[in-house]
Design a protein around this motif. Structure first.
Motif, short mmCIF file in Angstrom:
data_model
loop_
_atom_site.label_atom_id
_atom_site.label_comp_id
_atom_site.label_asym_id
_atom_site.label_seq_id
_atom_site.Cartn_x
_atom_site.Cartn_y
_atom_site.Cartn_z
N UNK A 115 1.22 -1.32 0.02
CA UNK A 115 -0.10 0.29 0.41
C UNK A 115 0.88 1.47 -0.08
N UNK A 116 1.75 1.36 0.58
CA UNK A 116 2.74 2.46 0.28
C UNK A 116 3.38 3.01 -0.46
N UNK A 117 4.11 1.41 -1.35
CA UNK A 117 4.34 2.14 -2.10
C UNK A 117 3.40 1.78 -3.75
N UNK A 171 -7.16 9.96 -8.34
CA UNK A 171 -8.09 9.21 -7.80
C UNK A 171 -7.88 7.16 -7.27
N UNK A 172 -7.06 6.95 -7.80
CA UNK A 172 -6.73 5.75 -7.01
C UNK A 172 -5.44 5.94 -6.33
N UNK A 179 -6.18 5.71 0.03
CA UNK A 179 -6.47 6.63 0.97
C UNK A 179 -7.45 6.32 2.34
N UNK A 180 -8.66 5.94 1.36
CA UNK A 180 -9.77 5.57 2.07
C UNK A 180 -9.97 4.27 2.53
N UNK A 181 -8.75 3.78 1.72
CA UNK A 181 -8.39 2.18 2.48
C UNK A 181 -7.95 1.98 3.75
N UNK A 207 -8.57 1.82 9.56
CA UNK A 207 -7.16 2.81 11.72
C UNK A 207 -7.98 2.09 12.62
N UNK A 208 -7.66 2.03 13.49
CA UNK A 208 -8.42 2.11 14.72
C UNK A 208 -8.32 3.14 15.72
#
Length: 198
Positions: free
Chosen positions: A50-52, A182-183, A188-190, A195-196
Motif C-alpha cells: 500500500x505504501x509503495x 483517484x487511485x 488512502x480511503x482503504x 485505522x482503529x
C-alpha cells in the motif's frame, strides 16, 4: 449426565467441578487458525504494498500535473492563440500548479517515510490528510479539465492548429493526473477505513 463409573470431584461449594481440557494440538496447529507469524508477515507485506502503491500513484499524478502545467504555460502562439486570454485555460493552469505542488509534497513525504522507516505525523492524522487532500485535488483536476473541454471543442470546429492541439494535450494530462489521484484516494480511503480510533 455423569458417568457413574468415574468418581466426580467436589469443589468447596459442594457442586461437582467440570474439568475442561483443551482439544488443541499445540505441536501441530491447524493451518486455518490465524495466529502466529504468517498473518503478521502478510500484514506487513500488504502495508508495504500500500505504501509503495500510493507512492507510485502520487508520483504519476505529479508527472501528469507537471506536464499539464508545462504544456499549458507554454501555449502562447500570438494574437488569440494565447492561453491567458481564456478563463478556462487559466483555471486549468492554476489547478495544474496546485496539483503539482500537492503531489510533489506528498511524494516527498512518502519517500522520506519509506527511506527512514518512520512517519512524520501520527498515522491517523496522516491517513485523514491523505484522503481529504487526494479527494479535493482530484475533484479540482476533473473540474478544470471539464471546464476547458467545451472551449477546445468549439475552437477545433473552426480550425485545428497547434494552439488547440496543445490545449487538448494539457487537458488530457490533467485528466490522467485525476485518474492517478483517484487511485491514490482509493488507497488512502482503504488506509483510513482500517485505522482503529480507540
Amino acid at each position: 449426565m455423569s458417568n457413574h463409573d468415574e468418581p466426580t470431584k467436589i469443589n468447596h461449594l459442594g457442586s461437582p467441578a467440570t474439568t475442561a481440557t483443551p482439544a488443541t494440538n499445540v505441536e501441530n496447529p491447524t493451518p486455518g487458525v490465524a495466529f502466529g507469524v504468517s498473518p503478521i508477515t502478510r500484514r506487513w507485506k500488504r502495508e508495504d504494498l500500500l505504501k509503495r502503491g500510493s507512492l507510485i500513484a502520487r508520483g504519476s499524478a505529479l508527472l501528469f500535473s507537471l506536464l499539464s502545467f508545462i504544456i499549458m504555460a507554454s501555449n502562447k502562439h500570438g494574437d488569440w492563440k494565447n492561453f491567458d486570454k481564456y478563463e478556462e485555460y487559466r483555471y486549468l493552469l492554476a489547478i495544474a500548479i496546485l496539483s503539482t505542488l500537492y503531489t510533489g509534497v506528498q511524494a516527498l513525504r512518502h519517500v522520506n517515510e519509506i527511506w527512514k522507516g518512520k512517519q512524520m505525523f501520527e498515522q491517523r492524522i496522516s491517513a485523514i490528510v491523505d484522503f481529504l487532500g487526494d479527494q479535493v485535488v482530484a475533484y479540482l483536476l476533473i473540474s478544470s479539465a471539464s471546464s476547458a473541454i467545451p472551449l477546445t471543442n468549439r475552437m477545433r470546429e473552426g480550425q485545428d492548429n497547434i494552439f488547440t492541439d496543445s490545449s487538448a494535450s494539457a487537458i488530457s494530462m490533467s485528466f490522467f493526473a485525476f485518474l492517478s489521484l483517484a487511485l491514490s484516494a482509493m488507497v488512502s480511503g482503504y488506509k483510513l477505513s482500517t485505522q482503529s480510533y480507540i
